[in-house]
Design a protein around this motif. Structure first.
Motif, PDB file in Angstrom:
ATOM      1  N   ALA A 119      -1.698  -8.223  15.073  1.00  0.00           N
ATOM      2  CA  ALA A 119      -0.969  -9.340  14.568  1.00  0.00           C
ATOM      3  C   ALA A 119      -1.323  -9.570  13.277  1.00  0.00           C
ATOM      4  O   ALA A 119      -2.291  -9.305  13.069  1.00  0.00           O
ATOM      5  CB  ALA A 119      -0.901 -10.240  15.642  1.00  0.00           C
ATOM      6  N   ILE A 120      -0.549 -10.530  12.738  1.00  0.00           N
ATOM      7  CA  ILE A 120      -0.997 -11.460  11.685  1.00  0.00           C
ATOM      8  C   ILE A 120      -0.539 -12.806  11.790  1.00  0.00           C
ATOM      9  O   ILE A 120       0.526 -13.056  12.370  1.00  0.00           O
ATOM     10  CB  ILE A 120       0.057 -10.782  10.410  1.00  0.00           C
ATOM     11  CG1 ILE A 120      -0.485  -9.514   9.786  1.00  0.00           C
ATOM     12  CG2 ILE A 120      -0.238 -11.852   9.067  1.00  0.00           C
ATOM     13  CD1 ILE A 120       0.268  -8.714   8.758  1.00  0.00           C
ATOM     14  N   ASP A 121      -1.667 -13.577  11.731  1.00  0.00           N
ATOM     15  CA  ASP A 121      -1.246 -14.958  11.853  1.00  0.00           C
ATOM     16  C   ASP A 121      -1.353 -15.735  10.394  1.00  0.00           C
ATOM     17  O   ASP A 121      -2.020 -15.457   9.464  1.00  0.00           O
ATOM     18  CB  ASP A 121      -2.489 -15.579  12.452  1.00  0.00           C
ATOM     19  CG  ASP A 121      -2.346 -15.177  14.051  1.00  0.00           C
ATOM     20  OD1 ASP A 121      -1.538 -15.276  14.620  1.00  0.00           O
ATOM     21  OD2 ASP A 121      -3.586 -15.065  14.498  1.00  0.00           O
ATOM     22  N   LEU A 122      -0.005 -16.594  10.011  1.00  0.00           N
ATOM     23  CA  LEU A 122       0.067 -17.208   8.942  1.00  0.00           C
ATOM     24  C   LEU A 122       0.047 -18.589   9.199  1.00  0.00           C
ATOM     25  O   LEU A 122       1.081 -19.230  10.070  1.00  0.00           O
ATOM     26  CB  LEU A 122       1.538 -16.711   8.282  1.00  0.00           C
ATOM     27  CG  LEU A 122       1.863 -17.509   7.035  1.00  0.00           C
ATOM     28  CD1 LEU A 122       0.935 -17.243   5.965  1.00  0.00           C
ATOM     29  CD2 LEU A 122       3.294 -17.210   6.664  1.00  0.00           C
TER      30      LEU A 122
ATOM     31  N   GLU B 143      -2.146  -4.139   7.743  1.00  0.00           N
ATOM     32  CA  GLU B 143      -3.179  -4.599   6.673  1.00  0.00           C
ATOM     33  C   GLU B 143      -2.606  -4.716   5.283  1.00  0.00           C
ATOM     34  O   GLU B 143      -3.174  -5.474   4.692  1.00  0.00           O
ATOM     35  CB  GLU B 143      -4.549  -3.734   6.971  1.00  0.00           C
ATOM     36  CG  GLU B 143      -5.324  -3.829   8.355  1.00  0.00           C
ATOM     37  CD  GLU B 143      -6.423  -3.102   8.547  1.00  0.00           C
ATOM     38  OE1 GLU B 143      -6.673  -2.046   7.862  1.00  0.00           O
ATOM     39  OE2 GLU B 143      -7.124  -3.321   9.497  1.00  0.00           O
ATOM     40  N   ALA B 144      -2.065  -3.441   5.181  1.00  0.00           N
ATOM     41  CA  ALA B 144      -1.344  -3.742   3.620  1.00  0.00           C
ATOM     42  C   ALA B 144      -0.291  -4.778   3.600  1.00  0.00           C
ATOM     43  O   ALA B 144      -0.484  -5.431   2.477  1.00  0.00           O
ATOM     44  CB  ALA B 144      -0.749  -2.345   3.542  1.00  0.00           C
TER      45      ALA B 144
ATOM     46  N   ASP C  85     -10.236 -10.624  -1.894  1.00  0.00           N
ATOM     47  CA  ASP C  85     -10.652  -9.388  -2.330  1.00  0.00           C
ATOM     48  C   ASP C  85     -10.546  -8.366  -1.168  1.00  0.00           C
ATOM     49  O   ASP C  85     -10.285  -7.264  -1.318  1.00  0.00           O
ATOM     50  CB  ASP C  85     -11.962  -9.705  -2.949  1.00  0.00           C
ATOM     51  CG  ASP C  85     -12.195 -10.448  -4.243  1.00  0.00           C
ATOM     52  OD1 ASP C  85     -10.913 -10.563  -4.786  1.00  0.00           O
ATOM     53  OD2 ASP C  85     -13.142 -10.709  -4.771  1.00  0.00           O
ATOM     54  N   ALA C  86     -11.148  -8.564   0.078  1.00  0.00           N
ATOM     55  CA  ALA C  86     -11.275  -7.676   1.081  1.00  0.00           C
ATOM     56  C   ALA C  86      -9.856  -7.319   1.626  1.00  0.00           C
ATOM     57  O   ALA C  86      -9.670  -6.148   1.910  1.00  0.00           O
ATOM     58  CB  ALA C  86     -11.950  -8.323   2.431  1.00  0.00           C
ATOM     59  N   LEU C  87      -8.998  -8.383   1.792  1.00  0.00           N
ATOM     60  CA  LEU C  87      -7.641  -8.143   2.109  1.00  0.00           C
ATOM     61  C   LEU C  87      -6.814  -7.250   0.978  1.00  0.00           C
ATOM     62  O   LEU C  87      -6.325  -6.060   1.353  1.00  0.00           O
ATOM     63  CB  LEU C  87      -6.758  -9.313   2.316  1.00  0.00           C
ATOM     64  CG  LEU C  87      -7.091  -9.969   3.616  1.00  0.00           C
ATOM     65  CD1 LEU C  87      -6.274 -11.706   3.578  1.00  0.00           C
ATOM     66  CD2 LEU C  87      -6.818  -9.191   4.840  1.00  0.00           C
ATOM     67  N   GLN C  88      -7.080  -7.483  -0.104  1.00  0.00           N
ATOM     68  CA  GLN C  88      -6.580  -6.660  -1.193  1.00  0.00           C
ATOM     69  C   GLN C  88      -6.937  -5.381  -1.526  1.00  0.00           C
ATOM     70  O   GLN C  88      -6.322  -4.435  -1.799  1.00  0.00           O
ATOM     71  CB  GLN C  88      -6.485  -7.510  -2.652  1.00  0.00           C
ATOM     72  CG  GLN C  88      -5.828  -8.631  -2.616  1.00  0.00           C
ATOM     73  CD  GLN C  88      -5.606  -9.500  -4.055  1.00  0.00           C
ATOM     74  OE1 GLN C  88      -6.815  -9.617  -4.563  1.00  0.00           O
ATOM     75  NE2 GLN C  88      -4.520 -10.266  -4.179  1.00  0.00           N
ATOM     76  N   ARG C  89      -8.221  -5.207  -1.302  1.00  0.00           N
ATOM     77  CA  ARG C  89      -8.914  -3.489  -1.112  1.00  0.00           C
ATOM     78  C   ARG C  89      -8.311  -2.805   0.132  1.00  0.00           C
ATOM     79  O   ARG C  89      -8.205  -1.691  -0.526  1.00  0.00           O
ATOM     80  CB  ARG C  89     -10.441  -3.789  -0.686  1.00  0.00           C
ATOM     81  CG  ARG C  89     -11.117  -4.229  -1.750  1.00  0.00           C
ATOM     82  CD  ARG C  89     -12.655  -3.774  -1.709  1.00  0.00           C
ATOM     83  NE  ARG C  89     -13.346  -4.336  -0.535  1.00  0.00           N
ATOM     84  CZ  ARG C  89     -13.802  -5.789  -0.842  1.00  0.00           C
ATOM     85  NH1 ARG C  89     -13.953  -6.356  -2.077  1.00  0.00           N
ATOM     86  NH2 ARG C  89     -14.285  -6.203   0.292  1.00  0.00           N
TER      87      ARG C  89
ATOM     88  N   GLY D 241       3.260   1.162  18.106  1.00  0.00           N
ATOM     89  CA  GLY D 241       3.663   2.503  17.334  1.00  0.00           C
ATOM     90  C   GLY D 241       3.170   2.219  15.677  1.00  0.00           C
ATOM     91  O   GLY D 241       2.859   3.020  15.091  1.00  0.00           O
ATOM     92  N   ILE D 242       3.020   1.029  15.254  1.00  0.00           N
ATOM     93  CA  ILE D 242       2.905   0.643  13.990  1.00  0.00           C
ATOM     94  C   ILE D 242       1.163   0.776  13.541  1.00  0.00           C
ATOM     95  O   ILE D 242       0.811   0.136  14.351  1.00  0.00           O
ATOM     96  CB  ILE D 242       3.435  -0.768  13.475  1.00  0.00           C
ATOM     97  CG1 ILE D 242       4.780  -0.618  13.705  1.00  0.00           C
ATOM     98  CG2 ILE D 242       2.961  -1.046  12.164  1.00  0.00           C
ATOM     99  CD1 ILE D 242       5.713  -1.931  13.307  1.00  0.00           C
ATOM    100  N   GLY D 243       0.941   1.465  12.493  1.00  0.00           N
ATOM    101  CA  GLY D 243      -0.578   1.809  12.415  1.00  0.00           C
ATOM    102  C   GLY D 243      -1.053   0.444  11.775  1.00  0.00           C
ATOM    103  O   GLY D 243      -0.532  -0.324  11.184  1.00  0.00           O
TER     104      GLY D 243
END
Length: 55
Positions: free
Chosen positions: A2-5, A26-27, A44-48, A19-21
């Motif tokens: 999941a992504i929380d915004l 993360e990208a 920075d951690a997310l963009q890496r 099924g989605i990796g």
């Protein structure tokens, strides 16, 4: 996965099929992080992770 915004006005949660990796999710999070107001260390951690192509 999941992504929380979280914004001033709303909390949005995107749930992704198993099924989605993690790499693709993360990208996407890295792309979103480019326009978020978050601490530089977190951005920075997310963009890496972003350097992995999304199909």
């Amino acid at each position: 996965m999941a992504i929380d915004l979280i914004t001033r006005d709303e909390n949005i949660r995107w749930l992704f099929h198993a099924g989605i990796g993690n790499v693709q999710v993360e990208a996407l999070a890295a792309v979103l992080a480019e326009s978020m107001t978050i601490p530089d260390v977190e951005r920075d951690a997310l963009q890496r992770r972003r350097h992995i192509p999304i199909e």
